[in-house]
Design an enzyme around this catalytic site. Structure first.
Site, PDB file in Angstrom:
ATOM      1  N   SER A 129      10.702   0.756   3.171  1.00 19.09           N
ATOM      2  CA  SER A 129       9.821  -0.013   2.300  1.00 19.09           C
ATOM      3  C   SER A 129       8.978  -1.009   3.101  1.00 19.09           C
ATOM      4  O   SER A 129       8.186  -0.606   3.939  1.00 19.09           O
ATOM      5  CB  SER A 129      10.661  -0.698   1.218  1.00 19.09           C
ATOM      6  OG  SER A 129       9.859  -1.235   0.205  1.00 19.09           O
ATOM      7  N   MET A 130       9.154  -2.327   2.867  1.00 14.03           N
ATOM      8  CA  MET A 130       8.451  -3.324   3.679  1.00 14.03           C
ATOM      9  C   MET A 130       8.764  -3.112   5.158  1.00 14.03           C
ATOM     10  O   MET A 130       7.908  -3.298   6.023  1.00 14.03           O
ATOM     11  CB  MET A 130       8.856  -4.736   3.284  1.00 14.03           C
ATOM     12  CG  MET A 130       8.308  -5.192   1.962  1.00 14.03           C
ATOM     13  SD  MET A 130       6.694  -5.940   2.132  1.00 14.03           S
ATOM     14  CE  MET A 130       6.490  -6.584   0.465  1.00 14.03           C
ATOM     15  N   ASP A 134       8.658   8.246  -6.006  1.00 13.18           N
ATOM     16  CA  ASP A 134       8.543   6.828  -5.645  1.00 13.18           C
ATOM     17  C   ASP A 134       7.529   6.144  -6.569  1.00 13.18           C
ATOM     18  O   ASP A 134       6.353   6.486  -6.570  1.00 13.18           O
ATOM     19  CB  ASP A 134       8.103   6.697  -4.184  1.00 13.18           C
ATOM     20  CG  ASP A 134       8.262   5.292  -3.634  1.00 13.18           C
ATOM     21  OD1 ASP A 134       8.238   4.335  -4.431  1.00 13.18           O
ATOM     22  OD2 ASP A 134       8.396   5.153  -2.405  1.00 13.18           O
ATOM     23  N   TRP A 136       5.903   0.669   2.622  1.00 12.54           N
ATOM     24  CA  TRP A 136       4.971  -0.093   1.780  1.00 12.54           C
ATOM     25  C   TRP A 136       4.140  -0.982   2.680  1.00 12.54           C
ATOM     26  O   TRP A 136       4.673  -1.675   3.560  1.00 12.54           O
ATOM     27  CB  TRP A 136       5.736  -0.946   0.782  1.00 12.54           C
ATOM     28  CG  TRP A 136       4.890  -1.648  -0.251  1.00 12.54           C
ATOM     29  CD1 TRP A 136       4.666  -1.246  -1.539  1.00 12.54           C
ATOM     30  CD2 TRP A 136       4.168  -2.885  -0.092  1.00 12.54           C
ATOM     31  NE1 TRP A 136       3.850  -2.148  -2.188  1.00 12.54           N
ATOM     32  CE2 TRP A 136       3.521  -3.173  -1.326  1.00 12.54           C
ATOM     33  CE3 TRP A 136       3.999  -3.776   0.965  1.00 12.54           C
ATOM     34  CZ2 TRP A 136       2.728  -4.298  -1.525  1.00 12.54           C
ATOM     35  CZ3 TRP A 136       3.195  -4.905   0.773  1.00 12.54           C
ATOM     36  CH2 TRP A 136       2.581  -5.155  -0.467  1.00 12.54           C
ATOM     37  N   HIS A 170      12.073   5.740  -4.353  1.00 12.07           N
ATOM     38  CA  HIS A 170      11.798   4.747  -3.325  1.00 12.07           C
ATOM     39  C   HIS A 170      13.074   4.325  -2.596  1.00 12.07           C
ATOM     40  O   HIS A 170      13.029   3.969  -1.412  1.00 12.07           O
ATOM     41  CB  HIS A 170      11.140   3.527  -3.973  1.00 12.07           C
ATOM     42  CG  HIS A 170      10.730   2.466  -2.999  1.00 12.07           C
ATOM     43  ND1 HIS A 170       9.694   2.633  -2.106  1.00 12.07           N
ATOM     44  CD2 HIS A 170      11.226   1.215  -2.768  1.00 12.07           C
ATOM     45  CE1 HIS A 170       9.554   1.538  -1.373  1.00 12.07           C
ATOM     46  NE2 HIS A 170      10.471   0.665  -1.754  1.00 12.07           N
ATOM     47  N   PHE A 206      12.044  -5.001   1.203  1.00 14.04           N
ATOM     48  CA  PHE A 206      11.819  -6.248   0.466  1.00 14.04           C
ATOM     49  C   PHE A 206      13.075  -6.628  -0.318  1.00 14.04           C
ATOM     50  O   PHE A 206      13.666  -5.796  -0.998  1.00 14.04           O
ATOM     51  CB  PHE A 206      10.643  -6.043  -0.485  1.00 14.04           C
ATOM     52  CG  PHE A 206      10.134  -7.289  -1.137  1.00 14.04           C
ATOM     53  CD1 PHE A 206       9.621  -8.331  -0.389  1.00 14.04           C
ATOM     54  CD2 PHE A 206      10.147  -7.400  -2.527  1.00 14.04           C
ATOM     55  CE1 PHE A 206       9.123  -9.477  -1.005  1.00 14.04           C
ATOM     56  CE2 PHE A 206       9.643  -8.541  -3.149  1.00 14.04           C
ATOM     57  CZ  PHE A 206       9.144  -9.587  -2.382  1.00 14.04           C
TER      58      PHE A 206
END
Length: 299
Positions: A168-169, A214, A193, A246, A100
């Site tokens: 992540s994303m 994280d 995520w 993270h 992200f």
């Protein structure tokens, strides 16, 4: 699940093996090499060691080429890293998505590191830095389609041996991609995520990597339920990094690299030489908080 070679590939490998064995002056070493080739024609590079999988660079020299967003559809362009050698045939390939608000620069270190071990690697930019995981998944697949069908290095890629990674994303996106395209051979979400916590539909061997520190995608609400929801019959593993955050996947990290590489080699290349680093399960250490997984792999 055992990933079998196609009948064509196996037949071609056996034919090559027989040709070598019947050649005048064939030696015992030739016989060994031919037998290994017949067993798995997708092996690339020398036999691995702990030192070789932890090294910043592997045995292959690497080149890279930029892909403009103006020349593609479905994703935002990126950079392709590839082995310069043409003597070993085609290579498996991996597309990697950033997280992200991030761009490909955040995961660029994985490009040459994995490519030098015998993969074509496509680190991508996304259509928007605010894209959600389902969009990231579609963009990873669009990038693989471009890589195998239109890119300048498409002749170096085996389109039947592809994988996805993401941070992540983008990690959540790698799960979305695997769900949408079961033919993918490997998926590696990095501190992923996603609002979707359950993935029973996935049939792609998946290595979930989380971080004990994280606070953006805590393992208790992301990586751990991702892993636990994968089918019990699936080749899967969960690596929780020790002393990590993270954003640990955004900089060069030996633990991430060695286990990602071993997973990609084992399932994209069906290279069982790398199973020794995954089974028996790695034990907790200065860099590993926890490791769970299915062993033996491919059974």
């Amino acid at each position: 699940m055992r990933r079998h070679l196609s009948a064509f590939a196996a037949s071609a490998a056996v034919s090559a093996c027989l040709a070598l064995l019947l050649a005048p002056g064939a030696t015992a070493a030739d016989t060994t090499t031919a037998a290994a080739t017949a067993e798995n024609p997708y092996e690339r590079g020398p036999a691995p060691t702990t030192a070789s999988i932890e090294a910043p660079r592997g045995p292959y020299a690497v080149s890279q080429t930029s892909v403009s967003s103006l020349l593609v559809t479905g994703f935002g362009g990126g950079t392709i890293y590839y082995p310069t050698s043409t003597s070993d045939g085609t290579f498996g390939a991996v597309a990697i998505s950033p997280g992200f608000t991030a761009t490909q620069s955040s995961i660029a270190w994985l490009g040459p590191r994995l490519a030098s071990q015998g993969f074509v690697v496509f680190t991508i930019d996304t259509n928007s830095t605010l894209d959600q995981p389902d969009s990231r998944g579609r963009q990873l697949l669009a990038a693989l389609d471009y890589l195998t069908q239109r890119s300048s290095v498409r002749g170096r890629v085996d389109a039947s041996r592809l994988g996805v990674m993401g941070h992540s994303m983008g990690g959540g996106g790698s799960l979305e991609a695997a769900k949408s395209r079961p033919s993918l051979k490997a998926a590696v979400p990095l501190t992923g995520w996603n609002t979707d916590k359950t993935w029973p539909e996935i049939t792609t061997p998946t290595l979930v990597i989380g971080a004990d520190g994280d606070t953006v995608a805590p393992v208790a609400t992301h990586s751990e339920p991702f892993y636990e929801s994968l089918p019990s019959s699936l080749d899967k593993a969960y690596l929780e990094l020790n002393g990590a955050t993270h954003f640990t996947p955004n900089t060069s990290d030996t633990t991430i690299a060695k286990y990602s590489l071993s997973w990609l080699k084992r399932f994209i290349d069906d290279d069982t030489r790398y199973e020794q680093f995954l089974c028996p399960l790695p034990r907790p250490s200065l860099t590993i908080e926890e490791y769970r997984g299915s062993c033996p792999l491919g059974s």
